[in-house]
Enzyme design. Sequence first.
Site, PDB file in Angstrom:
ATOM      1  N   GLU A  36       0.878  -1.159   0.000  1.00  7.04           N
ATOM      2  CA  GLU A  36       0.000   0.000   0.000  1.00  7.04           C
ATOM      3  C   GLU A  36       0.926   1.221   0.000  1.00  7.04           C
ATOM      4  OE1 GLU A  36      -2.234   0.896   3.545  1.00  7.04           O
ATOM      5  OE2 GLU A  36      -3.582   2.243   2.451  1.00  7.04           O
ATOM      6  N   ARG A 261       6.299 -12.468   9.312  1.00  4.58           N
ATOM      7  CA  ARG A 261       7.031 -11.273   8.943  1.00  4.58           C
ATOM      8  C   ARG A 261       8.386 -11.271   9.627  1.00  4.58           C
ATOM      9  NH1 ARG A 261       2.580  -7.123   9.905  1.00  4.58           N
ATOM     10  NH2 ARG A 261       4.173  -5.744   9.110  1.00  4.58           N
ATOM     11  N   LYS A 271       4.874   0.495   9.864  1.00  4.99           N
ATOM     12  CA  LYS A 271       4.804   1.793   9.177  1.00  4.99           C
ATOM     13  C   LYS A 271       4.340   2.876  10.132  1.00  4.99           C
ATOM     14  CE  LYS A 271       3.722   0.159   4.569  1.00  4.99           C
ATOM     15  NZ  LYS A 271       2.670   0.211   3.556  1.00  4.99           N
TER      16      LYS A 271
END
Length: 563
Positions: A36, A261, A271
Amino acid sequence: MSHSENTPRNFIRTIIDHDIRSGKNGKRVATRFPPEPNGYLHIGHAKSICLNFGIAEDYSGSCNLRFDDTNPARESQEFIDAIRQDIEWLGFTWNGLCQASNYFEQLYGYAEELIEKGLAYVDSQSAEDIRTHRGTLTETGKDSPDRDRAIDENLEVFRGMRAGEYADGEWVLRAKIDMQSPNINMRDPILYRIRRLFHHNTGDAWCIYPMYDFTHCISDAIESITHSLCTLEFEDHRPLYDWVLDHISIDCHPQQIEFSRLEMLYTVTSKRKLSQLVVHDHVDGWDDPRMPTVSGMRRRGFTAASIRDFCARAGVAKSQNRMQMSELENSVRWDLENKAPRVMAVLDPIKVVITNWPEDRCDEMECPNHPKIPELGTRIVPFTRELYIDREDFMEDPPSKYFRLKPGGTVRLKYGYIIDYQDVVRDENGMVVEIHCSYDPATRSGQDNSGRKVKGVIQWVSATHGITAPVRMYDRLFTRPLPADGKEGREFTDYLNPESLILKPNAVMESSLASANPEDRFQFERLGYFVADRHDSKAGAPVFNRIVSLRDSWGKLEQQHGA
RNA sequence: UGGGAUGUCGCCAAGCUGGUUAAGGCACCGGGUUUUGAUCCCGGCAUUCGCAGGUUCGAGUCCUGCCAUCCCAGCCA
């Protein structure tokens, strides 16, 4: 470029091997990396990039870069540009450059199809009501009063939503699945919401935007992705991913596979938190050399090869993990060891005067640019009466086993001469400001016939020929291995390392470094690997960043014995 | 008193359908080479696979029960 030679096996490759053997997907492999565009890429994304692009390369498949841009409230062109740059810099090439927003028309069509099949409905409940009706983790949900609206009414309202007839938040489109599902994602998830926002790609063409769960699976199918790799938190969404594709007229059904992850000790990789560091000026921007962003690591001086190597070493699995910084550091040392030319620099200079060396004499010392790669050539370094050495390389009262310069001691100036300690000059505070030594003419490097052996070898720079350039010494951003664990009721920003950046304004180095180009990397002998900062270095006035120190078994010893 | 996942050496991580002495990397500990206390080389480093039972000639791999950790209640992705 091929990564197969150093890419370890992992469970995803095992699945793909099976699929190829069984002839699934016509033995085709197609992946995608779907960020994104609402922030910069970080080391965790780098792992996903290496995985997706690496698999495409190794299986002669394809990998698309797809921007998952369905929420204009937080996305921007700035991030799109930065992400493209980072991926290219990492050394990967995408097959298709895609955007979910390019599928808005098709997505809309599939939404109408679900409505027509009685599998989606418009809901006028407030956000608050939808939330309470959803139930909790342990209690099932309750059906919306709008759940059984007639199909043509649903269609009419949904078309009205698109046409801009309703206010933001007035209606949403929901999938009709199961409010009793133990999986909250299946409790009639929202598919579309009304948002009058300018979209960086579609402008003002739309006032309704599709949600991730509806968009992602269909985008994968539209692009004929075979293996849709994502992180573990989407495991719960897989039933919804499959439900959507099972109920629309599309002839492709990619397989979603989740992996854990990549997390690292002594930093943060989310983020939101990284953005916070930038916004609150705890760092100098997304590409601050202390940031675990791809652009930050690049600016710090990490090579793309070292990041790829690190990701390969980290592996791909499903267990929660926290990689140690030493693993990352090791990757870049490994890469630079065989690439970076050696050069001499002194971070905290202290003057050495060679008392038996004539005032105006200047010897040209020929120094190899690499101890093991003669093809890297040699350079001339001037040796003069007054030199600088590092303050750390002289101790008046050294611990045992300290074999650099000390009173009564002897040391070799690398590629120069052996010098013997004579005396010291102090300022009014008693601080040593100058060290007097004599040199042994029979010990010139390369022509030494003195038979003398010294244990200590240190680097030096001519006081009359060296140049000064600022050097920034970077260290880990946080003082705690898990800065964001919320223990002690503290914020992760409470654990910022005040010594994560230490400036060495007086560093002195060989004059050849004046012409270093941005992103040129060097090993400063005995100190570490350094890079000329890609933004702050100007022609003739470089600024250096320490990428990583050399392994330091002396420093380790010192720490262990509290020396 | 929900659902989904994960637990193999300090950190990552192989281990396919159960079968000789449990890969490899990082870290660590020895030793050698070295005009970088770097690099390089050589050697060491899990009687044991979260725990407890069970099945089996044989289990990290199968079964049962526990325990621990992570994720999920955005009109975010």
